[in-house]
Design an enzyme around this catalytic site. Sequence first.
Site, PDB file in Angstrom:
ATOM      1  N   ASP A   1       0.833  -1.212   0.000  1.00  0.00           N
ATOM      2  CA  ASP A   1       0.000   0.000   0.000  1.00  0.00           C
ATOM      3  C   ASP A   1       0.862   1.253   0.000  1.00  0.00           C
ATOM      4  O   ASP A   1       0.608   2.223   0.717  1.00  0.00           O
ATOM      5  CB  ASP A   1      -0.949  -0.007   1.218  1.00  0.00           C
ATOM      6  CG  ASP A   1      -2.094   0.998   1.050  1.00  0.00           C
ATOM      7  OD1 ASP A   1      -2.755   1.318   2.056  1.00  0.00           O
ATOM      8  OD2 ASP A   1      -2.295   1.478  -0.091  1.00  0.00           O
TER       9      ASP A   1
ATOM     10  N   LYS B   1       2.106   4.727  -0.968  1.00  0.00           N
ATOM     11  CA  LYS B   1       1.464   5.919  -1.543  1.00  0.00           C
ATOM     12  C   LYS B   1       1.956   7.123  -0.751  1.00  0.00           C
ATOM     13  O   LYS B   1       2.442   6.961   0.377  1.00  0.00           O
ATOM     14  CB  LYS B   1      -0.069   5.805  -1.444  1.00  0.00           C
ATOM     15  CG  LYS B   1      -0.581   5.533  -0.038  1.00  0.00           C
ATOM     16  CD  LYS B   1      -2.082   5.398  -0.004  1.00  0.00           C
ATOM     17  CE  LYS B   1      -2.562   5.093   1.404  1.00  0.00           C
ATOM     18  NZ  LYS B   1      -4.022   5.016   1.499  1.00  0.00           N
TER      19      LYS B   1
ATOM     20  N   ASN C   1       1.518   7.434   2.948  1.00  0.00           N
ATOM     21  CA  ASN C   1       2.250   6.513   3.835  1.00  0.00           C
ATOM     22  C   ASN C   1       3.747   6.786   3.822  1.00  0.00           C
ATOM     23  O   ASN C   1       4.526   5.987   4.327  1.00  0.00           O
ATOM     24  CB  ASN C   1       1.996   5.058   3.407  1.00  0.00           C
ATOM     25  CG  ASN C   1       0.590   4.631   3.741  1.00  0.00           C
ATOM     26  OD1 ASN C   1      -0.045   5.234   4.601  1.00  0.00           O
ATOM     27  ND2 ASN C   1       0.091   3.628   3.057  1.00  0.00           N
TER      28      ASN C   1
ATOM     29  N   ASP D   1       2.862   2.509   7.986  1.00  0.00           N
ATOM     30  CA  ASP D   1       1.593   1.834   7.681  1.00  0.00           C
ATOM     31  C   ASP D   1       1.775   0.420   7.138  1.00  0.00           C
ATOM     32  O   ASP D   1       1.530   0.154   5.963  1.00  0.00           O
ATOM     33  CB  ASP D   1       0.798   2.677   6.677  1.00  0.00           C
ATOM     34  CG  ASP D   1      -0.651   2.701   7.110  1.00  0.00           C
ATOM     35  OD1 ASP D   1      -1.450   3.446   6.531  1.00  0.00           O
ATOM     36  OD2 ASP D   1      -0.974   1.937   8.038  1.00  0.00           O
TER      37      ASP D   1
ATOM     38  N   THR E   1      -4.824   1.027  -2.047  1.00  0.00           N
ATOM     39  CA  THR E   1      -5.555   2.251  -2.396  1.00  0.00           C
ATOM     40  C   THR E   1      -5.701   2.323  -3.917  1.00  0.00           C
ATOM     41  O   THR E   1      -4.707   2.153  -4.627  1.00  0.00           O
ATOM     42  CB  THR E   1      -4.750   3.464  -1.866  1.00  0.00           C
ATOM     43  OG1 THR E   1      -4.522   3.238  -0.475  1.00  0.00           O
ATOM     44  CG2 THR E   1      -5.490   4.766  -2.083  1.00  0.00           C
TER      45      THR E   1
HETATM   46  N1  LIG Z   1       5.308   8.100  13.243  1.00  0.00           N
HETATM   47  C1  LIG Z   1       4.518   9.146  12.976  1.00  0.00           C
HETATM   48  N2  LIG Z   1       4.958  10.409  13.155  1.00  0.00           N
HETATM   49  C2  LIG Z   1       4.169  11.458  12.892  1.00  0.00           C
HETATM   50  N3  LIG Z   1       2.904  11.363  12.408  1.00  0.00           N
HETATM   51  C3  LIG Z   1       2.412  10.126  12.225  1.00  0.00           C
HETATM   52  C4  LIG Z   1       3.181   8.963  12.488  1.00  0.00           C
HETATM   53  N4  LIG Z   1       2.420   7.869  12.198  1.00  0.00           N
HETATM   54  C5  LIG Z   1       1.234   8.333  11.761  1.00  0.00           C
HETATM   55  N5  LIG Z   1       1.212   9.674  11.768  1.00  0.00           N
HETATM   56  C6  LIG Z   1       0.090  10.500  11.330  1.00  0.00           C
HETATM   57  O1  LIG Z   1      -1.065  10.138  12.075  1.00  0.00           O
HETATM   58  C7  LIG Z   1      -2.185   9.934  11.203  1.00  0.00           C
HETATM   59  C8  LIG Z   1      -2.807   8.596  11.492  1.00  0.00           C
HETATM   60  O2  LIG Z   1      -1.870   7.612  11.114  1.00  0.00           O
HETATM   61  P1  LIG Z   1      -2.286   6.068  11.298  1.00  0.00           P
HETATM   62  O3  LIG Z   1      -1.195   5.255  10.681  1.00  0.00           O
HETATM   63  O4  LIG Z   1      -2.645   5.818  12.695  1.00  0.00           O
HETATM   64  O5  LIG Z   1      -3.651   5.938  10.487  1.00  0.00           O
HETATM   65  P2  LIG Z   1      -3.702   5.905   8.900  1.00  0.00           P
HETATM   66  O6  LIG Z   1      -2.979   4.684   8.445  1.00  0.00           O
HETATM   67  O7  LIG Z   1      -3.233   7.208   8.375  1.00  0.00           O
HETATM   68  O8  LIG Z   1      -5.236   5.803   8.643  1.00  0.00           O
HETATM   69  P3  LIG Z   1      -5.953   4.437   8.317  1.00  0.00           P
HETATM   70  O9  LIG Z   1      -5.763   3.588   9.551  1.00  0.00           O
HETATM   71  O10 LIG Z   1      -7.350   4.837   8.057  1.00  0.00           O
HETATM   72  O11 LIG Z   1      -5.220   3.875   7.113  1.00  0.00           O
HETATM   73  C9  LIG Z   1      -1.679  10.028   9.767  1.00  0.00           C
HETATM   74  O12 LIG Z   1      -2.230  11.189   9.197  1.00  0.00           O
HETATM   75  C10 LIG Z   1      -0.197  10.181   9.860  1.00  0.00           C
HETATM   76  O13 LIG Z   1       0.222  11.254   9.061  1.00  0.00           O
END
Ligand SMILES: Nc1ncnc2c1ncn2[C@@H]1O[C@H](COP(=O)(O)OP(=O)(O)OP(=O)(O)O)[C@@H](O)[C@H]1O
Length: 321
Positions: free
Chosen positions: A158, A160, A163, A176, A212
Amino acid sequence: DDWQERGAAVGVKKEYDADGRQVLKPVKKGVKDFNFGRTLGEGSYSTVLAAQDRSNGKDYAIKVLDKRHIIKEKKVKYVNIERDTLNRLTDHPGVVRLYYTFQDERSLYFVLDLCAGGELLGVLKRMSTFDEECTRFYGAQILDTIEYMHNRGVIHRDLKPENLLLDENRYIKVTDFGTAKLLPERKDAAGRVEFEPDSTTSENRANSFVGTAEYVSPELLTDKNACKASDLWAFGCIVYQLLAGRPPFKASNDYQTFQKIVNLDYEFPRGFPDHARDLVERLLVLAPERRLSLEHVKNHPFFTGIQWGRGLWQQKAPRLN
Ligand SMILES: Nc1ncnc2c1ncn2[C@@H]1O[C@H](COP(=O)(O)OP(=O)(O)OP(=O)(O)O)[C@@H](O)[C@H]1O
Ligand SMILES: O=C(O)C[C@H](Cc1nc2cc(Cl)cc(Cl)c2[nH]1)c1ccc(Cl)cc1
């Protein structure tokens, strides 16, 4: 250098056994070990918060998942795949590092590298397009990280711009991994751990996961068979998008986007650089076995001038203005 230093980040406590010998005991961290700060973002099943380790002042991103929600939405498998995958990818600067996992009665916690630069997608939107130099630098860091993941038997599935996060040096951090494919580990004659060369069709039939829409490879749509080359298809879409400001296959709904993909229905905007166009054309190939291999991508003229390996992660990131 920072690669070893980061290894030391896992918590250990010195103790002494009956004979006075020093024993290092892994310490399970918990919520009380951190001061939680601002919300960095929200996912469908998660909230990501900035946090500081109270013992050493180090900053982290902590991804918090609600147990009840995870169970109700049947996402337990994804959470454990994310943890297992991150535990397999611990020594490359291009992969977001998982330092600890722990839980309390209500939530699960992933303690991760803090990527203060946010998502590459956000930066791209603000700039509308990247110039060739920025695309070359970020393309090279993404490719170097894909090579590391594939060598560790992980297919991301995935990839993109959402991520792809940026750390405080504006370096890429792939994140992710809940939908990644972990190729089975096996030992060679000398007992060294190695991984299946690629995913075989059999176990993939069962796969219901599709990434996606805009970045999904044709093989995933036609015969559910994600392989390492599927990540290179997504990579081709990302290189195109950095230079064009939009992904190559984009329609008003997912079904029509899928139609464009399986018919290879896309074109280059005027002024798209020649080397980049040639690279994208050799990656966006319907048959996965005919797609440019990772090694050939690294040697493609578009990446002339890139120092692969550590140099790529020590040089200054280009200014994004
Ligand atoms: N290690 C990190 N440092 C800073 N920001 C982060 C980090 N990991 C995730 N984020 C931010 O937090 C948000 C949520 O991330 P998370 O991976 O929990 O869900 P997601 O994968 O974006 O959403 P979904 O679960 O619907 O695919 C994202 O917008 C991402 O930009
Ligand atoms: O401590 C570990 O590493 C193992 C546990 C395993 C684990 N325990 C769980 C409890 C629930 Cl309710 C849901 C999931 Cl997905 C669960 N996964 C765990 C805890 C936290 C996280 Cl983020 C992932 C896995």
